[in-house]
Design a protein around this motif. Structure first.
Motif, PDB file in Angstrom:
ATOM      1  N   GLY A  14       0.754  -1.309   0.049  1.00  0.00           N
ATOM      2  CA  GLY A  14      -0.025  -0.199   0.008  1.00  0.00           C
ATOM      3  C   GLY A  14       0.840   1.177   0.078  1.00  0.00           C
ATOM      4  N   ALA A  15       2.120   1.166  -0.073  1.00  0.00           N
ATOM      5  CA  ALA A  15       3.027   2.367  -0.055  1.00  0.00           C
ATOM      6  C   ALA A  15       2.981   3.027  -1.406  1.00  0.00           C
ATOM      7  CB  ALA A  15       4.354   1.854   0.373  1.00  0.00           C
ATOM      8  N   GLY A  16       2.944   4.331  -1.092  1.00  0.00           N
ATOM      9  CA  GLY A  16       3.072   5.201  -2.476  1.00  0.00           C
ATOM     10  C   GLY A  16       1.784   5.307  -3.309  1.00  0.00           C
ATOM     11  N   THR A  17       0.442   4.962  -2.539  1.00  0.00           N
ATOM     12  CA  THR A  17      -0.845   5.089  -3.163  1.00  0.00           C
ATOM     13  C   THR A  17      -1.359   6.424  -2.937  1.00  0.00           C
ATOM     14  OG1 THR A  17      -1.829   4.076  -1.455  1.00  0.00           O
ATOM     15  CG2 THR A  17      -1.282   2.480  -3.334  1.00  0.00           C
ATOM     16  N   LYS A  18      -0.747   7.102  -1.976  1.00  0.00           N
ATOM     17  CA  LYS A  18      -1.356   8.627  -1.793  1.00  0.00           C
ATOM     18  C   LYS A  18      -0.244   9.624  -1.606  1.00  0.00           C
ATOM     19  CE  LYS A  18      -2.931   7.547   2.830  1.00  0.00           C
ATOM     20  NZ  LYS A  18      -4.049   7.432   3.818  1.00  0.00           N
ATOM     21  N   ALA A  19      -0.490  10.763  -1.767  1.00  0.00           N
ATOM     22  CA  ALA A  19       0.133  11.832  -1.460  1.00  0.00           C
ATOM     23  C   ALA A  19       0.523  11.940   0.083  1.00  0.00           C
ATOM     24  CB  ALA A  19      -0.060  13.233  -1.781  1.00  0.00           C
ATOM     25  N   GLY A  20       1.943  12.081   0.354  1.00  0.00           N
ATOM     26  CA  GLY A  20       2.272  12.326   1.806  1.00  0.00           C
ATOM     27  C   GLY A  20       3.598  11.580   1.912  1.00  0.00           C
ATOM     28  N   MET A  21       4.236  11.313   2.994  1.00  0.00           N
ATOM     29  CA  MET A  21       5.462  10.775   3.446  1.00  0.00           C
ATOM     30  C   MET A  21       5.268   9.734   4.389  1.00  0.00           C
ATOM     31  SD  MET A  21       8.783  12.605   5.568  1.00  0.00           S
ATOM     32  CE  MET A  21       8.821  13.998   4.314  1.00  0.00           C
ATOM     33  N   GLU A  22       5.960   8.603   4.188  1.00  0.00           N
ATOM     34  CA  GLU A  22       6.191   7.285   4.909  1.00  0.00           C
ATOM     35  C   GLU A  22       7.556   7.020   5.019  1.00  0.00           C
ATOM     36  OE1 GLU A  22       3.364   4.349   2.863  1.00  0.00           O
ATOM     37  OE2 GLU A  22       3.507   6.095   1.357  1.00  0.00           O
ATOM     38  N   VAL A  23       7.869   6.735   6.350  1.00  0.00           N
ATOM     39  CA  VAL A  23       9.258   6.414   6.817  1.00  0.00           C
ATOM     40  C   VAL A  23       9.091   4.915   7.460  1.00  0.00           C
ATOM     41  CG1 VAL A  23      10.950   7.287   8.488  1.00  0.00           C
ATOM     42  CG2 VAL A  23       9.539   8.907   7.316  1.00  0.00           C
ATOM     43  N   TRP A  24      10.356   4.097   7.203  1.00  0.00           N
ATOM     44  CA  TRP A  24      10.705   2.931   7.851  1.00  0.00           C
ATOM     45  C   TRP A  24      11.884   2.948   8.493  1.00  0.00           C
ATOM     46  CZ3 TRP A  24       8.634   3.843   2.990  1.00  0.00           C
ATOM     47  CH2 TRP A  24       7.237   3.180   2.777  1.00  0.00           C
ATOM     48  N   ARG A  25      12.073   2.012   9.446  1.00  0.00           N
ATOM     49  CA  ARG A  25      13.447   2.090   9.965  1.00  0.00           C
ATOM     50  C   ARG A  25      13.987   0.629   9.872  1.00  0.00           C
ATOM     51  NH1 ARG A  25      13.757   3.771  15.881  1.00  0.00           N
ATOM     52  NH2 ARG A  25      12.765   1.879  16.495  1.00  0.00           N
ATOM     53  N   ILE A  26      15.296   0.394   9.655  1.00  0.00           N
ATOM     54  CA  ILE A  26      15.738  -0.757   9.366  1.00  0.00           C
ATOM     55  C   ILE A  26      15.884  -1.392  10.929  1.00  0.00           C
ATOM     56  CG2 ILE A  26      17.574  -2.285   8.463  1.00  0.00           C
ATOM     57  CD1 ILE A  26      16.038  -0.952   6.403  1.00  0.00           C
ATOM     58  N   GLU A  27      15.412  -2.557  11.003  1.00  0.00           N
ATOM     59  CA  GLU A  27      15.488  -3.360  12.655  1.00  0.00           C
ATOM     60  C   GLU A  27      15.684  -4.920  12.163  1.00  0.00           C
ATOM     61  OE1 GLU A  27      12.425  -2.634  15.020  1.00  0.00           O
ATOM     62  OE2 GLU A  27      12.540  -0.384  15.074  1.00  0.00           O
ATOM     63  N   ASN A  28      16.744  -5.269  12.471  1.00  0.00           N
ATOM     64  CA  ASN A  28      17.129  -6.814  12.268  1.00  0.00           C
ATOM     65  C   ASN A  28      16.838  -7.195  10.885  1.00  0.00           C
ATOM     66  OD1 ASN A  28      17.951  -7.133  15.217  1.00  0.00           O
ATOM     67  ND2 ASN A  28      15.493  -7.218  15.624  1.00  0.00           N
ATOM     68  N   PHE A  29      17.297  -6.433   9.719  1.00  0.00           N
ATOM     69  CA  PHE A  29      17.352  -6.584   8.511  1.00  0.00           C
ATOM     70  C   PHE A  29      16.040  -6.646   7.760  1.00  0.00           C
ATOM     71  CE2 PHE A  29      20.901  -9.010  10.144  1.00  0.00           C
ATOM     72  CZ  PHE A  29      21.968  -8.364   9.315  1.00  0.00           C
ATOM     73  N   ALA A  30      14.974  -5.998   8.700  1.00  0.00           N
ATOM     74  CA  ALA A  30      13.647  -5.870   8.042  1.00  0.00           C
ATOM     75  C   ALA A  30      13.150  -4.430   8.309  1.00  0.00           C
ATOM     76  CB  ALA A  30      12.697  -6.724   9.030  1.00  0.00           C
ATOM     77  N   VAL A  31      12.157  -3.894   7.468  1.00  0.00           N
ATOM     78  CA  VAL A  31      11.789  -2.502   7.567  1.00  0.00           C
ATOM     79  C   VAL A  31      10.577  -2.519   8.432  1.00  0.00           C
ATOM     80  CG1 VAL A  31      12.738  -1.787   5.216  1.00  0.00           C
ATOM     81  CG2 VAL A  31      10.431  -2.978   5.421  1.00  0.00           C
ATOM     82  N   VAL A  32      10.771  -1.347   9.592  1.00  0.00           N
ATOM     83  CA  VAL A  32       9.346  -1.494  10.430  1.00  0.00           C
ATOM     84  C   VAL A  32       8.850   0.061  10.127  1.00  0.00           C
ATOM     85  CG1 VAL A  32       9.048  -1.319  12.749  1.00  0.00           C
ATOM     86  CG2 VAL A  32      10.588  -2.964  11.947  1.00  0.00           C
ATOM     87  N   PRO A  33       7.676   0.231   9.916  1.00  0.00           N
ATOM     88  CA  PRO A  33       7.132   1.445   9.699  1.00  0.00           C
ATOM     89  C   PRO A  33       7.275   2.424  11.162  1.00  0.00           C
ATOM     90  CG  PRO A  33       5.627  -0.059   8.929  1.00  0.00           C
ATOM     91  CD  PRO A  33       6.800  -0.872   9.875  1.00  0.00           C
ATOM     92  N   ILE A  34       7.360   3.684  10.833  1.00  0.00           N
ATOM     93  CA  ILE A  34       7.616   4.774  11.987  1.00  0.00           C
ATOM     94  C   ILE A  34       6.380   5.456  12.084  1.00  0.00           C
ATOM     95  CG2 ILE A  34       8.935   6.552  12.714  1.00  0.00           C
ATOM     96  CD1 ILE A  34      10.384   4.133  12.934  1.00  0.00           C
ATOM     97  N   PRO A  35       5.811   5.741  13.143  1.00  0.00           N
ATOM     98  CA  PRO A  35       4.525   6.652  13.253  1.00  0.00           C
ATOM     99  C   PRO A  35       4.934   7.964  12.865  1.00  0.00           C
ATOM    100  CG  PRO A  35       5.061   5.385  15.097  1.00  0.00           C
ATOM    101  CD  PRO A  35       6.297   5.042  14.589  1.00  0.00           C
ATOM    102  N   LYS A  36       3.764   8.623  12.212  1.00  0.00           N
ATOM    103  CA  LYS A  36       4.004  10.007  11.920  1.00  0.00           C
ATOM    104  C   LYS A  36       4.428  11.102  12.790  1.00  0.00           C
ATOM    105  CE  LYS A  36       1.257  12.980   8.779  1.00  0.00           C
ATOM    106  NZ  LYS A  36      -0.227  13.173   7.965  1.00  0.00           N
TER     107      LYS A  36
END
Length: 961
Positions: A14-36
């Motif tokens: 669902g990433a990139g389907t609407k205007a705005g900013m999305e941030v993920w952090r790398i944790e144990n070789f995986a991407v974890v979403p960061i709250p707005k």
């Protein structure tokens, strides 16, 4: 290359389907979403993936992907962030631009997302560091180095005196106070931007409850804040006069090299010059530009090949002298302007088709996964007409340029232009608190160069006469903006010309004179959006000039045809009837519809032939780009400012707002006079260089806008606060006042009343008929304020209208009204009485000055009844306003007691015995109270209670100017 389900990390669904900013952090070789709520908060021990999705005006979505590496992040986390960035781009259709960001050396585009700055905090996940608590920050004293004129790079430095230097700007954050130390070699703009960081620290770490102090390098004696600042460093001691040695050498000067990635190794490409043909769609390439390394990815490459190319770029900049380099990945068909500019030749690409193809594939993939793809698909182009964003009820004057002179046109001729001529127009309309002016030049396609130069010179003098408070524009035939058509409402362009320059040109070049004749053969294309925006453009009278999207008027002497294309609407056909009243009034016409034309119609056009029958679709507005203009070198150098705001417009600088269809050159109040006078040339040079490589026309409309006089069609691109332009001082002084006091509106100006009568009437389209067309005998009244209308009614003949008001004299800001010879003016006293009555009916209250004392208020209250009986204006409209009475009493004491009194005749310039040493701007103050009331119909104090514009109209009426 297509994306598959296994290539998509679940966190990217669902990433990139609407205007705005999305941030993920790398944790144990995986991407974890960061709250707005945590966007913009980065830890030095972590790596992040950031997706910025923008909605373009054409309905498409644009993606920029960044991966940010903290200075203490592990190599595994950094590599994972790079790989996940490629995966995210793949599932988005493989068209996003990807940026590698390293702490302390972020790109300007990345920093613009997190204004005013990002301040990384100690901590991390895999590094074993503890994430610091934000609240701990306020208990520690920290010293930051700020760099940047448009975006700010923040770097924490040791809290010691040796960290300070004369080149940088430093922010010392203590528990109770924030100090900004301005190095003597720093610029005003850098200091102003650093103050935004001070405000950010104050709001974020001190809840907005701490003091702020500014420390100037070299100015410290008898300054308590400076003493406190240096006391924190153990006392004052002069800083060494040396340039900071931390600056890296300029790696942007090295020659550009192209390398092809084969078997994981970059190999130089042997070529005499860089051309687009060197790039193979089945391979990946590295373009080494010094400070930036671009990875070019062919559309037919695999995901694994893309990862290998990115790894090769990381290896290329791993040396100690390349620590500040950026890595930017672009996909074939979606190259950045910077990348394309490095090649000697780059053909125009059809990126739109490729973009749509990728968009459809991604939408189908996400839809199969049960996700909402509404935002990813391109929306239909908006059918709404663009708005002019300007008051269209003002006063219009038009001049025809003939040689070195300009000739004022009559109202019946000011909407009729010739392609061989040049014209100057001045449009005056009501702004928020003053009259606004738009002065423009219009160049016909067949106009000569010397008359174009003359038009520019004459219009420049008109702008100077208005003390540069007017917006200036340069327009070419066929490239006019919507504001132009909305101002003129009716606009007709004839072939040929009437000027001496045009006549000389056709004589010298033995060219046939094609000047329009009412009795000759002529074909007009009709266009526009409605009765308030309609044009008739004369074109070649041949069948190939027709287009199914337009209506046309064809005449030969008294024979008149109208032609309606199959793609036109009833509104388009209604415009034809209205324009017939301007071109061929009172003559019966023969309507023709496409496909049912008569032979007589085709005979006038020279016979049938092919013409365009394709629907003309108006392109939507382009997204604007703001550029800072640098004049430090001989040639114009511009720098784009991303995600711009009004605060980016510094009063010391020049900026260009590029909207593609037109550009604005914004001039700050503190800009040097020489640069200010070259504003039009700056805009022309910008168009010539085409910095965005968008094939922009050299005839694009240019608007010159000065600070404090921005029109609504410029400010609409910003969240605008007009009070910021009204502040005094340079950029740094203005922002310092806001940071220290929180005051953003130091000057409150009265708003101009919206005209309630005398403006252009707008009738519902269904009620309009051809009989309502705007002939010289039935010209619609342009907007005037009620007060001015009341005064003009006493001077002008109500049976005659002249839309072109006489041009203002250069030496007078408020010229006298022109009285027709056939009209006998009424006595001045009657006109003044009518004007005064309009002020009474308006019943506008004026706020008193806040500095009035209680004693004067008491005196005003005791004398209110007596004053109301004595002053009819106060009695009728202001009985309840005690502050007005207070100012009236004070004004009488000051005016009658502090200045000599003279008869009115001795104060006029025509007097045989004029009084000398009189301040001409306050000439009325030397009148006695009786003389003053006789001339103005009111007391002095009541006169000075009026807004300035009302005072000036009264002065104009009694010929004090």
């Amino acid at each position: 290359m297509s994306a598959s389900r296994k290539d998509m990390d679940p966190a990217f669904h669902g990433a990139g389907t609407k205007a705005g900013m999305e941030v993920w952090r790398i944790e144990n070789f995986a991407v974890v979403p960061i709250p707005k709520s945590f966007h913009g908060k980065f830890f030095t021990g972590d790596s992040y993936v950031i997706l910025k999705t923008s909605s373009l005006k054409n309905g498409a979505l644009h993606h920029d992907i960044h991966y940010w590496l903290g200075k203490d992040t592990t190599q595994d986390e950094a590599a994972t962030a790079a790989i996940k960035t490629i995966e995210l781009d793949t599932v988005l259709g493989g068209r996003a631009v990807q940026y590698r960001e390293v702490q302390g050396n972020e790109t300007k585009k990345f920093l613009s997302y997190f204004r005013p700055c990002i301040i990384p905090q100690q901590g991390g996940v895999a590094s074993g560091f503890r994430h610091a608590d934000v609240n701990e920050h306020e208990h520690e004293t920290r010293l930051y180095l700020c760099k940047g004129k448009h975006v700010v790079h923040i770097k924490e430095v040791p809290f010691v005196r040796s960290s300070l230097n004369h080149d940088g700007i430093f922010i010392l954050d203590t528990r109770s106070k924030i100090f900004q130390f301005n190095g003597s070699n720093s610029t005003i703009q850098e200091r102003a931007k650093a103050l935004e960081v001070v405000q950010h620290i104050k709001d974020t770490f001190h809840d907005g409850k701490c003091e702020v102090a500014a420390i100037e390098d070299g100015k410290l004696m008898a300054d308590a804040d400076a003493g406190e600042f240096w006391g924190l460093f153990g006392g004052f001691a002069p800083l060494p006069r040396k340039v900071s040695s931390e600056e890296a050498r300029d790696v942007d000067t090295i020659s550009v090299k192209l390398l092809c990635v084969e078997n994981g190794q970059p190999t130089p490409v042997d070529a005499d010059s860089l051309t687009r043909e060197l790039l193979n769609t089945n391979k990946c390439y590295l373009l080494d530009c010094g400070i930036e390394v671009c990875v070019w990815i062919g559309r037919n490459t695999s995901l694994e090949e893309r990862k290998i190319a990115s790894a090769a770029a990381e290896e290329l900049i791993s040396g100690p002298d390349r620590q500040k380099c950026h890595v930017i990945r672009v996909v074939e068909g979606f190259e950045t302007v910077m990348f394309r500019s490095k090649f000697d030749t780059w053909p125009q690409t059809a990126g739109a088709a490729a973009s749509e193809d990728g968009r459809v594939k991604v939408a189908a993939l996400l839809k199969r996964q049960g996700l909402n793809v509404e935002g990813l698909t391109k929306s239909d182009t908006s059918k709404e007409e663009p708005q002019p964003y300007i008051d269209c009820t003002g006063d219009l004057q038009v001049w025809h340029v003939n040689g070195d002179e300009k000739v004022l046109l009559a109202s019946s001729d000011q909407t009729k232009f010739y392609s061989g001529n040049c014209y100057i127009f001045q449009y005056t309309y009501s702004g928020e608190d003053k009259e606004e002016y738009l002065i423009g030049t219009w160049f016909g396609t067949k106009s000569v160069e010397d008359e174009r130069a003359s038009a520019i010179s004459l219009s420049g003098k008109m702008v100077e006469a208005l003390k540069s408070q007017a917006v200036q524009t340069r327009l070419y035939e066929g490239k006019e903006p919507i504001q132009f058509f909305s101002i003129f409402q009716i606009f007709i362009v004839f072939k040929g010309g009437l000027s001496s320059g045009y006549k000389r040109f056709i004589t010298e070049n033995s060219t046939a004179d094609e000047t329009y004749s009412e009795d000759g053969l002529a074909l007009f294309r009709v266009q526009g959006s409605g009765p308030d925006n309609m044009q008739a453009i004369q074109v070649e009278p041949v069948a190939s000039s027709l287009n199914s999207s337009y209506c046309y008027i064809l005449h030969n002497d008294t024979t008149v045809f109208t032609w309606s294309g199959s793609l036109t609407t009833s509104e388009d056909q209604d415009l034809v009837e209205r324009l017939l009243d301007q071109i061929k009034p009172n003559i019966q016409y023969k309507p023709q519809k496409e496909g049912t034309e008569t032979e007589q119609f085709w005979g006038l056009l020279g016979g049938r032939c092919d013409y365009s029958n394709q629907k003309i679709v108006k392109e939507p507005e382009n997204d604007p780009h703001l550029f800072y203009c640098d004049f430090s070198k001989d040639n114009l150098k511009v720098t784009e400012i991303f995600n711009f705001t009004q605060d980016d417009l510094m009063t010391e600088d020049v900026y260009i707002l590029d909207c593609h269809s037109d550009i604005f050159v914004w001039i700050g109040q503190k800009v040097d006079t020489k640069i200010r006078s070259q504003a039009l040339k700056i805009g022309e040079e910008f168009l010539e260089h085409d910095f965005l490589l968008e094939k922009i026309s050299r005839e694009t409309s240019i608007f010159i806008v000065t600070e404090g006089n921005e029109p609504p069609f410029f400010t609409r691109f910003f969240t605008w606060d007009s009070a910021k332009s009204a502040m005094h001082g340079n950029s740094y002084q203005r922002k310092l006042a806001i940071v220290k006091t929180g005051v953003t509106r130091p000057i409150e100006k009265p708003k101009r009343r919206v005209p309630t009568s005398g403006g252009r009437s707008v009738t519902d389209k269904s009620q309009r008929s051809r009989s309502m067309s705007f002939s010289p005998d039935n010209v619609r009244a342009r907007g005037r304020s009620p007060a001015f209308s009341a005064l003009a009614a006493n001077f002008e003949n109500p049976n005659s209208r002249n839309l072109s008001t006489p041009p203002p004299a250069v030496t007078r800001l408020y010229p006298k009204s022109t009285i027709p010879d056939s009209v006998k003016p009424v006595p001045r006293s009657a006109a003044i009485a009518a004007l005064t009555a309009s002020f009474e009916s308006a019943k506008e209250s004026v706020e008193s000055k806040s500095s009035r004392g209680d004693v004067k208020s008491k005196v005003a209250q005791e004398s209110m009844e007596a004053n109301s009986n004595e002053n009819p204006i106060s009695a009728s409209g202001r009985n309840d306003d005690l502050t007005i009475k207070e100012e009236m009493n004070e004004g009488e004491d000051e005016d009658d007691g502090g200045l000599p009194i003279f008869p009115y005749e001795h104060l006029t310039t025509s007097s045989s015995d004029p009084v000398t040493d009189i301040d001409i701007t306050k000439r009325e103050a030397y009148l006695s109270s009786v003389e003053f009331k006789e001339k103005f119909g009111m007391k002095k104090s009541a006169f000075y209670d009026l807004p300035k514009w009302k005072q000036n109209k009264l002065k104009m009426a009694v010929h004090l100017f």
